[in-house]
Design an enzyme around this catalytic site. Structure first.
Site, PDB file in Angstrom:
ATOM      1  NE  ARG A 101      -1.354   2.114   3.061  1.00  0.00           N
ATOM      2  CZ  ARG A 101      -0.432   2.888   3.606  1.00  0.00           C
ATOM      3  NH1 ARG A 101       0.113   3.888   2.918  1.00  0.00           N
ATOM      4  NH2 ARG A 101      -0.006   2.669   4.832  1.00  0.00           N
ATOM      5  N   PRO A 145      16.603  13.946   8.430  1.00  0.00           N
ATOM      6  CG  PRO A 145      18.777  13.238   7.898  1.00  0.00           C
ATOM      7  CD  PRO A 145      17.669  14.116   7.409  1.00  0.00           C
ATOM      8  CG  HIS A 147      14.141  19.483  10.897  1.00  0.00           C
ATOM      9  ND1 HIS A 147      13.790  20.256  11.981  1.00  0.00           N
ATOM     10  CD2 HIS A 147      15.446  19.772  10.645  1.00  0.00           C
ATOM     11  CE1 HIS A 147      14.814  21.003  12.351  1.00  0.00           C
ATOM     12  NE2 HIS A 147      15.837  20.729  11.557  1.00  0.00           N
ATOM     13  CD1 TRP A 173      13.193   8.515   8.730  1.00  0.00           C
ATOM     14  CD2 TRP A 173      13.463   6.340   8.243  1.00  0.00           C
ATOM     15  NE1 TRP A 173      13.960   7.965   9.723  1.00  0.00           N
ATOM     16  CE2 TRP A 173      14.148   6.623   9.447  1.00  0.00           C
ATOM     17  CE3 TRP A 173      13.494   5.038   7.727  1.00  0.00           C
ATOM     18  CZ2 TRP A 173      14.846   5.656  10.145  1.00  0.00           C
ATOM     19  CZ3 TRP A 173      14.196   4.066   8.429  1.00  0.00           C
ATOM     20  CH2 TRP A 173      14.856   4.381   9.620  1.00  0.00           C
ATOM     21  CB  ALA A 253      -0.184  10.236   2.006  1.00  0.00           C
ATOM     22  NE  ARG A 279      -2.692 -24.451  19.854  1.00  0.00           N
ATOM     23  CZ  ARG A 279      -1.497 -25.001  19.742  1.00  0.00           C
ATOM     24  NH1 ARG A 279      -1.196 -25.687  18.654  1.00  0.00           N
ATOM     25  NH2 ARG A 279      -0.609 -24.868  20.697  1.00  0.00           N
ATOM     26  CD  GLU A 374       2.871   9.792   4.709  1.00  0.00           C
ATOM     27  OE1 GLU A 374       3.058  11.012   4.766  1.00  0.00           O
ATOM     28  OE2 GLU A 374       3.424   9.058   3.880  1.00  0.00           O
ATOM     29  CB  THR A 376       3.754  10.912  15.463  1.00  0.00           C
ATOM     30  OG1 THR A 376       3.508  12.234  15.981  1.00  0.00           O
ATOM     31  CG2 THR A 376       5.131  10.870  14.807  1.00  0.00           C
TER      32      THR A 376
END
Length: 395
Positions: A101, A145, A147, A173, A253, A279, A374, A376
């Site tokens: 996704r 990194p 900000h 990222w 997003a 189970r 996108e 926290t």
């Protein structure tokens, strides 16, 4: 007077939300589900374990051939679907894996959306048709990194040199970075924050992959390094200055995420429900114990609530549009509840819950990233708080 026949109960949809979807919306959902089942599900656990997405370019072209890349955008080869259809697609993609996704979301809701909304006609014609087919993959360079939640502190700079722009800085990222043909990079200029359409083969541009991830392992994640990247004057996005540009892209997003997280939650819940029925412990199935039924019932309620919220926000986006705090409401609730469902599902599976033979641990680890990117949970909480009180707790 004839009696009305009551439809058979669906354990994955006790509230009957499917009845609220149109035939066209169900077709979109089924199409995405089929391609995920055929092309990704047989391989995703292995890709996750090895920490790679080896067929990313082939996947992009396959998804593009179905019209899933930038599907909610109009023109330039984009499908122009509704927001609800896009949301359902995100849900099915993330039911397979959050990384899948993310590939679609970054392509369509960040990179393509930025060019579609703020780009010149030339930029749109050059990039959007190729991105819609998956021939060209895009990435979105905002986070740095030092900000993340505060993009206003970015250090990446763009300066004029004659008629050219020269970019220097570092982004972190970045999904799709190492396989992208084009990057939408946000940089500080004398005029304020501007966006730039950067071909990734430009001299001085590099995108080394980020390794050793414990989450989103079946996803391409990179740094972007810009060392004197020279761009022509028309590389800048002409129709926006300031943080309004990247933040509006992030809202697109986030909308896909509030649907997508439900896919991961549904996969976990479905797995836990089936496992509990099969189970046996103490002479009967786990599903026969009150504590297990309480867990399953709680998960079903939260999955239902999140789906109703997503559908409401999707209908609203299609009719009157969404305010930022409404998107924050959806992401904060649905991602948090999805993570709770994943964790609870893991307890039902016991030790088997950590095995990649089941999807639960993989979804749980992925959702830890989804919780952060996108925006926290803390940032979305404060955005909702500001909408409630009229007071900003950030500055």
């Amino acid at each position: 007077m004839s009696k009305r026949t009551t439809p058979k109960s669906d354990p994955l949809d006790l509230a009957g939300i499917d009845d609220l979807l149109s035939p066209e919306e169900k077709v979109v959902r089924q199409t995405v589900r089929q391609v995920c089942d055929a092309s990704v599900e047989p391989h995703i656990a292995g890709w996750y374990e090895s920490g790679e997405l080896p067929t990313v370019r082939e996947l992009a072209r396959e998804l593009g051939s179905l019209g899933l890349l930038g599907m909610h955008l109009e023109g330039y080869g984009c499908a122009g679907t509704s927001a609800v259809e896009y949301g359902l697609a995100c849900l099915e993609l993330e039911a397979t894996d959050s990384g899948l996704r993310s590939l679609v979301s970054v392509q369509g809701s960040l990179a393509m959306y930025a060019i579609h909304r703020f780009g010149s006609e030339e930029q749109k014609r050059e990039w959007l048709p190729r991105m819609a087919t998956g021939e060209a993959i895009g990435c979105f360079g905002l986070t740095e990194p030092d900000h993340g939640s505060d993009p206003g502190g970015m250090r990446t700079r763009a300066r004029r040199d004659g008629s050219d722009w020269v970019l220097d800085g570092r982004k972190m990222w970045i999904t799709n970075g190492s396989v992208a043909s084009v990057a939408v990079v946000w940089a500080r200029t004398e005029e304020g924050v501007r966006g730039f359409v950067v071909p990734t083969d430009a001299p001085g541009f590099s995108a080394p992959p980020i390794k050793h991830k414990g989450s989103l392992r079946a996803s391409v994640t990179s740094e972007l390094l810009l060392d004197g990247v020279r761009l022509p004057a028309d590389a800048v996005l002409p129709d926006v200055t300031g943080l309004r540009g990247p933040l509006s892209c992030l809202n697109e997003a986030r909308y896909g995420i509030l649907w997508g997280a439900l896919g991961a939650a549904r996969s976990c819940f479905r797995t836990a429900l089936a496992y509990a029925k099969e189970r046996e412990q103490f002479g009967k199935p786990l599903a026969g114990f009150q504590l297990t039924q309480a867990k399953l019932a709680s998960m079903a309620v939260e999955l239902t609530n999140g789906t109703l919220l997503a559908l409401h926000l999707g209908r609203r986006k299609d009719s009157v549009g969404l305010r930022p705090e409404q998107v924050s409401l959806g992401k904060l609730n649905n991602v948090g509840k999805a993570l709770d469902i994943a964790r609870t599902s893991r307890t039902i599976l016991g030790a088997n819950g950590i095995s990649l033979e089941f999807p639960v641990m993989r979804h749980m680890a992925n959702l830890e990233s989804v919780l952060t990117y996108e925006g926290t949970a803390e940032m979305h909480t404060l955005m909702i708080g500001q909408a409630l009180t009229g007071e900003s707790a950030l500055r």
